[in-house]
Design a protein around this motif. Structure first.
Motif, PDB file in Angstrom:
ATOM      1  N   THR A   1      22.468  -3.920   5.553  1.00 52.71           N
ATOM      2  CA  THR A   1      22.203  -4.871   6.634  1.00 52.71           C
ATOM      3  C   THR A   1      20.725  -5.256   6.681  1.00 52.71           C
ATOM      4  O   THR A   1      20.322  -6.027   7.538  1.00 52.71           O
ATOM      5  CB  THR A   1      22.622  -4.290   7.996  1.00 52.71           C
ATOM      6  N   ARG A   2      19.949  -4.693   5.776  1.00 51.73           N
ATOM      7  CA  ARG A   2      18.529  -5.058   5.655  1.00 51.73           C
ATOM      8  C   ARG A   2      18.208  -5.198   4.176  1.00 51.73           C
ATOM      9  O   ARG A   2      18.394  -4.252   3.407  1.00 51.73           O
ATOM     10  CB  ARG A   2      17.627  -4.015   6.312  1.00 51.73           C
ATOM     11  N   ASP A   3      17.772  -6.391   3.764  1.00 51.46           N
ATOM     12  CA  ASP A   3      17.502  -6.677   2.359  1.00 51.46           C
ATOM     13  C   ASP A   3      16.154  -6.107   1.920  1.00 51.46           C
ATOM     14  O   ASP A   3      15.186  -6.114   2.678  1.00 51.46           O
ATOM     15  CB  ASP A   3      17.501  -8.190   2.117  1.00 51.46           C
ATOM     16  N   VAL A   4      16.107  -5.652   0.664  1.00 54.13           N
ATOM     17  CA  VAL A   4      14.876  -5.115   0.092  1.00 54.13           C
ATOM     18  C   VAL A   4      14.200  -6.187  -0.763  1.00 54.13           C
ATOM     19  O   VAL A   4      14.830  -6.796  -1.630  1.00 54.13           O
ATOM     20  CB  VAL A   4      15.170  -3.868  -0.771  1.00 54.13           C
ATOM     21  N   HIS A   5      12.911  -6.409  -0.483  1.00 53.50           N
ATOM     22  CA  HIS A   5      12.061  -7.227  -1.346  1.00 53.50           C
ATOM     23  C   HIS A   5      11.005  -6.272  -1.875  1.00 53.50           C
ATOM     24  O   HIS A   5      10.184  -5.759  -1.113  1.00 53.50           O
ATOM     25  CB  HIS A   5      11.447  -8.391  -0.572  1.00 53.50           C
TER      26      HIS A   5
ATOM     27  N   ILE B   1      12.873  -6.006   4.346  1.00 54.94           N
ATOM     28  CA  ILE B   1      11.825  -4.992   4.358  1.00 54.94           C
ATOM     29  C   ILE B   1      11.094  -5.018   3.035  1.00 54.94           C
ATOM     30  O   ILE B   1      11.656  -5.425   2.005  1.00 54.94           O
ATOM     31  CB  ILE B   1      12.418  -3.591   4.625  1.00 54.94           C
ATOM     32  N   LYS B   2       9.858  -4.584   3.047  1.00 55.30           N
ATOM     33  CA  LYS B   2       9.044  -4.550   1.828  1.00 55.30           C
ATOM     34  C   LYS B   2       9.017  -3.131   1.250  1.00 55.30           C
ATOM     35  O   LYS B   2       8.663  -2.173   1.936  1.00 55.30           O
ATOM     36  CB  LYS B   2       7.617  -4.997   2.161  1.00 55.30           C
ATOM     37  N   PHE B   3       9.431  -3.008   0.002  1.00 62.14           N
ATOM     38  CA  PHE B   3       9.239  -1.793  -0.779  1.00 62.14           C
ATOM     39  C   PHE B   3       8.192  -2.117  -1.839  1.00 62.14           C
ATOM     40  O   PHE B   3       7.881  -3.288  -2.087  1.00 62.14           O
ATOM     41  CB  PHE B   3      10.536  -1.353  -1.472  1.00 62.14           C
TER      42      PHE B   3
ATOM     43  N   ALA C   1       0.802  -1.220   0.000  1.00 67.04           N
ATOM     44  CA  ALA C   1       0.000   0.000   0.000  1.00 67.04           C
ATOM     45  C   ALA C   1       0.833   1.267   0.000  1.00 67.04           C
ATOM     46  O   ALA C   1       0.292   2.347  -0.190  1.00 67.04           O
ATOM     47  CB  ALA C   1      -0.928   0.009   1.213  1.00 67.04           C
ATOM     48  N   ASN C   2       2.135   1.150   0.211  1.00 65.20           N
ATOM     49  CA  ASN C   2       2.991   2.337   0.274  1.00 65.20           C
ATOM     50  C   ASN C   2       4.373   2.030  -0.317  1.00 65.20           C
ATOM     51  O   ASN C   2       4.799   0.874  -0.341  1.00 65.20           O
ATOM     52  CB  ASN C   2       3.118   2.844   1.717  1.00 65.20           C
ATOM     53  N   PRO C   3       5.084   3.032  -0.785  1.00 66.27           N
ATOM     54  CA  PRO C   3       6.385   2.779  -1.401  1.00 66.27           C
ATOM     55  C   PRO C   3       7.379   2.088  -0.470  1.00 66.27           C
ATOM     56  O   PRO C   3       8.089   1.175  -0.881  1.00 66.27           O
ATOM     57  CB  PRO C   3       6.862   4.182  -1.788  1.00 66.27           C
ATOM     58  N   ILE C   4       7.458   2.549   0.777  1.00 63.00           N
ATOM     59  CA  ILE C   4       8.320   1.887   1.754  1.00 63.00           C
ATOM     60  C   ILE C   4       7.422   1.360   2.856  1.00 63.00           C
ATOM     61  O   ILE C   4       6.862   2.117   3.655  1.00 63.00           O
ATOM     62  CB  ILE C   4       9.385   2.841   2.323  1.00 63.00           C
ATOM     63  N   GLY C   5       7.248   0.064   2.850  1.00 63.03           N
ATOM     64  CA  GLY C   5       6.359  -0.572   3.817  1.00 63.03           C
ATOM     65  C   GLY C   5       7.107  -1.038   5.043  1.00 63.03           C
ATOM     66  O   GLY C   5       8.141  -0.481   5.433  1.00 63.03           O
ATOM     67  N   GLY C   6       6.590  -2.097   5.678  1.00 56.37           N
ATOM     68  CA  GLY C   6       7.137  -2.539   6.952  1.00 56.37           C
ATOM     69  C   GLY C   6       8.186  -3.614   6.831  1.00 56.37           C
ATOM     70  O   GLY C   6       8.456  -4.165   5.763  1.00 56.37           O
ATOM     71  N   GLN C   7       8.791  -3.904   7.973  1.00 56.16           N
ATOM     72  CA  GLN C   7       9.846  -4.915   8.057  1.00 56.16           C
ATOM     73  C   GLN C   7       9.234  -6.312   7.961  1.00 56.16           C
ATOM     74  O   GLN C   7       8.201  -6.593   8.577  1.00 56.16           O
ATOM     75  CB  GLN C   7      10.603  -4.744   9.365  1.00 56.16           C
ATOM     76  N   ALA C   8       9.863  -7.170   7.199  1.00 58.54           N
ATOM     77  CA  ALA C   8       9.359  -8.524   6.965  1.00 58.54           C
ATOM     78  C   ALA C   8       9.848  -9.477   8.054  1.00 58.54           C
ATOM     79  O   ALA C   8      10.698  -9.130   8.876  1.00 58.54           O
ATOM     80  CB  ALA C   8       9.798  -9.005   5.588  1.00 58.54           C
TER      81      ALA C   8
END
Length: 1014
Positions: A787-791, A708-710, A678-685
């Motif tokens: 240190t945090r991967d983007v999905h 994290i979800k983008f 729902a947003n460009p930068i969402g929450g941590q997975a």
């Protein structure tokens, strides 16, 4: 000559307004009053009883306990022979006497900010500045619902919002506010439900948890920095909400939740910050006692027993879950089980009708709750939670004279006859008239009569001899003197006789005036009730023979015990290694201690290992889903801001979700639970292992990298969300790129400020306002630091290229593009960057931006060197991922081995866990699946699924479980049908009506909770 002083009006006014006169303006008698409640059984505290003793009261306090009944001469004596005196009961969770109503603005469309008035917080659900003693206004009628049940004091707060403000401890006495406040500032009240706040954020459960976490952090920072004489230009703005949390470590947070999962989430959140807490219960604690016991928190438990489920016909019965049938049967045992687990708890009337309180508490006693534990929950434990343990909860010198006086044992068949609030008595049953409740036997000459009096609705009575009953007339009773007339002709006394009786604790004496006006004296004795054995008094209701099972989770197909580590030799199988060894025919696999011990042919079964002949069967690594939304509570999207990187999917894992069990039946062992799009930068997975029956924390994949979800594309830009959603940036695809850039720049500046502050000398830091910790920017900074991967949710090639270039500009690697249905168009660029792809097998044309999707996408990307996986993004599809992978064999000729890798080792690499799972290699975690057929076949079924060497699914056990579930269900339905109305009564639970989560699911958790769900 004597001088006369003439008082001027001003002088006279001063005299009249002097403190001495004001103190006595109503001619109050301030002479100390001494009252002795003598010859009573005194329950000094739970487990401490004094028989035949006197409680001495002076004014509003307990003066002394007199064990030999040696009462001072000036005391007013009340003989309480045969009565029991308890400390007044305390309810630590109420909204009693709070005269306040929050004004709610009328709004339309989303509300991103609220008015900042008087130093309030920036979020409309934070009211920690409120101190509710300021709004106390006693209400005699409202207090009655507690007083009638033996409560003499309560802890109150206005129950609205997430941070609700500081409670107040109150007497229920009928006095002005100043006189009833026992402790003006008790505990901070909290909840996840944002209540009446008009602000959109937070709209999900994880959003509420993130807001709480940030508020705790902000309050700590504020109170550490507010008085610094900064040498920089930074000035800490005044914030009364944060200021009132300055001593949070010394406070106890009274945390209201509506269900067990949220109760445990509240415990984890408070424990994370090392705060004290008391958790409002829900009646289901018995199902997770070990988890609750691991936290150092007390509980406040309501007696909200559920009503019997509606099973009047087949249609309604199908809507009733096994778990609700179990809970109906077991809820009355909850208090006993909590007490046995040695978890301290108090009781509250909150959430039920007051007249249900004692019947339900007595039912809990018949179910095993000790009377001592019940009394502690009403007195000492409740007093401690309410912060009044120094003045209430015990019969002790110096404590308030708040008392409950009963005739009989209140936890069995006893009744409350009198209440004392601050030394003033309220007789529930007129003490003088209580003598009428006792049956008597009187002897007139040679005749014996049993005398019984009924007081309601008016005085009536009978004289009985054998089977003959004689009605009484003209009854009157005053101060122990009873008069009536009766026609005793049938008993041999001619005409109508007139009686005068004097009743006391010892018995009865009286005189009879017969038809000849002759006076006949007589006497009588009290008739004692027939003694019953303790077993008879404590007999449990029919429901005590529990027929329901208790499992983990406590739903159908839950486990009675966690699976043990298997030591297994699987023989003669076809082994799909998902590794360079390929597919091994007629091979063996041995597991022990949660690891793959050996793979080979014709291996010898070690001693103590079980053997499985897998001839004709196949063994694979457990299936891994890169993109899932199962096993969540309270929303998969926090879509109220364009950036919500502070929220954590790991906060809202639902271990009770039956989808976990179903996915195990489909061979899935690991899944990444992603925030929505729902947003460009969402929450941590959160990556989890599907350990059915384990806790939410135990399901988290230990050592899995943070992610994290983008999101890109149609979902995030809001231009198609409706007319109300036209103000939030971005409104276009091009704006999404600008938002990312701005967020990255802010995160860089945030991290730089932290680094610079750490470099300062300690003397300089003491004078400089520290950078404020920001959970939102912290997660983005971790992305930039890799240190945090983007999905990242993606569809069209232009946006995929945009994000690749943006990542390279900010020197971090884009992780996995998920969905990526136009990945085949930009596969070269993705391979060059080193990005991964996780896609669908054959989804297309379900919205505009997927019109160019093709089922050959997987092959084309993989041929270009892009590591590719297949994901579900669907509640149901996860358990059919083997078939989804097989479709690429049909559409584009992918080899069976490569197709299988798309749901095993490839997603393992994308999630950063390939060193542990995803392939069958000696030394790796024993996540394995035994299939009865080639695993890519539509006919393949899972025989068994292991995670870390524990068998969490077994098809033969499942068949047995299906039979057992049906039998248990039928037995419980019969129990409901055969139960009387009393057993069926309770509050009808409002089921949590959460949807099956998908990327674009919009869900307002707090509209749900308004009906009791969260």
């Amino acid at each position: 000559m004597r001088k006369h002083t003439i008082k001027t009006p001003l002088a006279l006014f001063s005299l009249l307004c002097s403190p001495a006169l004001l103190a006595n303006e109503q001619l109050t008698d301030n002479t100390p009053r001494l009252t002795a409640l003598s010859h009573a059984t005194l329950m000094l505290s739970p487990g401490e009883v004094v028989e035949n003793a006197t409680l001495l009261i002076e004014n509003n306090k307990i003066k002394a306990i007199v064990k030999n009944n040696d009462v001072p001469e000036d005391a007013y004596i009340i003989d309480l022979s045969g009565h029991t005196v308890y400390p007044g009961f305390i309810d630590p969770f109420t909204d009693y006497a709070i005269e306040y109503e929050r004004e709610v603005e009328s709004t339309s469309g989303p509300v991103y900010e609220i008015k900042r008035i008087g130093g309030n917080a920036s979020n409309g659900a934070i009211h920690s500045e409120m101190q509710w003693f300021n709004y106390v206004y006693p209400d005699k009628e409202q207090a009655k619902k507690w007083i009638d049940n033996g409560f003499t004091s309560v802890q109150s707060s206005y129950l609205d919002g997430i941070f609700r403000g500081q409670g107040v401890a109150l007497s229920l006495a009928d006095k002005k506010a100043n006189d009833i406040i026992y402790k003006a500032q008790t505990n901070q009240f909290m909840a996840f439900n944002k209540g009446s706040s008009i602000q959109d954020y937070p709209q999900s459960l994880m959003g509420s948890m993130a807001l709480i976490r940030q508020t705790f952090s902000d309050a700590k920072w504020y109170n550490e920095n507010k008085n610094k004489k900064s040498i920089s230009s930074n000035i800490v703005e005044f914030n009364i909400a944060f200021e009132r949390l300055a001593d949070a470590k010394k406070q106890t947070f009274i945390f209201e939740t509506k269900n067990l999962n949220n109760q445990l989430r509240a415990a984890k959140l408070l424990n994370e910050h090392e705060y004290n807490g008391s958790l409002i219960g829900n009646g289901s604690e018995y199902t997770r006692l070990n988890e609750l016991k691991s936290y150092p928190f007390s509980l406040i438990l309501p007696l909200n027993y559920p009503a019997a489920p509606d099973i009047t016909d087949g249609d309604s019965e199908r809507e009733v879950s096994l778990s609700s049938l179990r809970h109906w049967e077991r809820a009355p045992s909850n208090l006993a089980m909590v007490a046995d687990a040695e978890i301290p708890f108090a009781l509250t009337q909150h959430g039920i009708d007051a007249d249900k309180f004692w019947p339900r508490l007595k039912l809990a006693v018949t179910r095993g709750l000790s009377q001592e534990a019940a009394l502690a929950a009403l007195t000492t434990d409740a007093a401690e939670i309410s912060g009044v343990e120094h003045i209430a909860g015990k019969l002790k010198s110096g404590y308030m004279a708040d008392l409950v006086i009963t005739d009989g044992n209140i936890f069995k068949d006893g009744k409350i006859v009198s209440m004392w609030l601050q030394g003033k008595e309220q007789q529930v049953v007129n003490r003088d008239r209580s003598l009428l409740d006792t049956p008597y036997q009187i002897q007139i000459g040679e005749l014996n009569f049993d005398l019984a009096i009924e007081q309601s609705p008016k005085l009536s009575g009978t004289l009985s001899s054998g089977e003959q009953d004689i009605s009484l007339a003209n009854l009157d009773y005053q101060s122990g003197r009873l008069t009536f007339s009766a026609n005793l002709s049938e008993a041999g006394i001619e005409g109508v006789s007139r009686f005068t009786l004097w009743l006391d604790k010892q018995g009865v004496r009286g005189r009879l005036l017969n038809a000849n006006n002759q006076t006949l004296p007589f006497g009588g004795i009290k008739l004692e009730p027939i003694a019953t054995s303790d077993a008879a008094n404590d007999k449990a209701l029919e429901n005590v023979n529990l027929i329901s099972k208790q499992t983990s989770p406590n739903v159908a197909y839950g486990l009675s015990a966690q699976p043990k580590l298997d030591k297994v030799h699987i023989k003669n199988a076809t082994i799909w290694t998902s590794d360079k060894s390929g597919v091994l025919a007629n091979s063996d696999l041995i597991i022990s201690k949660g690891k793959i011990e050996e793979i080979g042919q014709d291996l010898k079964t070690p001693s103590g290992y079980s053997a499985i002949d897998a001839t004709g069967k196949h063994v694979t690594a457990g299936i891994i889903d890169e993109h899932s939304h199962i096993a969540l509570n309270g929303g998969t999207n926090e879509g109220t801001d364009a950036i919500t990187s502070e929220v954590r999917i790991g906060d809202v894992i639902n271990p009770d979700d039956i989808a976990i069990y179903r996915s195990l039946a489909g061979g899935v062992t690991t899944a990444q639970l992603l925030h929505g799009s729902a947003n460009p930068i969402g929450g941590q997975a959160q990556t989890i292992q599907l350990k059915w029956g384990d806790t939410a924390e135990q399901m988290k994949f230990e050592g899995a990298p943070a992610s994290i979800k983008f999101a890109l594309g149609e979902n995030v830009k809001q231009s198609n969300w409706g007319d109300d959603y036209t103000r939030r940036f971005p409104q276009s695809r091009i704006g999404v790129k600008s938002l990312f850039s701005e967020a990255f720049n802010e995160a860089l500046a945030y991290r730089k400020a932290q680094v610079n502050y750490k470099k300062m000398r300690s003397s300089e830091r003491r004078r400089t306002v520290a950078p404020q910790y920001n959970y939102r920017l912290e997660a983005i900074a971790e992305v930039l630091e890799q240190t945090r991967d983007v999905h990242i949710h993606s569809y069209v090639q232009s946006e995929i290229l945009m994000f690749l270039r943006l990542a390279e500009a900010y020197n971090f690697k884009a992780g996995t593009f998920t969905h990526i249905l136009e990945g085949y168009k930009v596969a070269d660029e993705m391979a060059k960057h080193g990005a991964y792809a996780s896609t669908f097998s054959d989804w297309w044309a379900y919205k505009f931006e997927v019109y160019d999707a093709i089922p050959q996408n997987t092959c084309l990307m993989q041929d270009k060197g892009v590591l590719t996986s297949i994901n579900s993004d669907d509640y149901e599809m996860q358990r059919r991922l083997n078939q989804e992978a097989a479709k690429s064999m049909m559409y584009c000729g992918m080899s069976a081995e490569d197709a299988w890798k798309m749901i095993t080792i490839n997603p393992a690499i994308q999630l950063g866990i390939a060193d542990k799972v995803g392939s069958l290699v000696e030394g790796k975690q024993a996540d394995i699946v035994l299939w009865d057929n080639q695993p890519l076949s539509v006919y393949a079924k899972v025989d068994s699924t292991w995670i870390s060497g524990r068998r969490y699914f077994d098809r033969e056990q499942d068949k047995i479980a299906q039979i057992e579930v049906a039998k248990e269900r039928a037995a419980l339905i019969q129990k409901v049908l055969l139960s009387d109305d009393a057993h069926k009564q309770g509050e009808t639970p409002i089921d949590l009506t959460e949807p099956e989560w998908h990327c674009d699911t919009h869900f307002n958790a707090w509209q749900q909770s308004a009906t009791g769900a969260l």
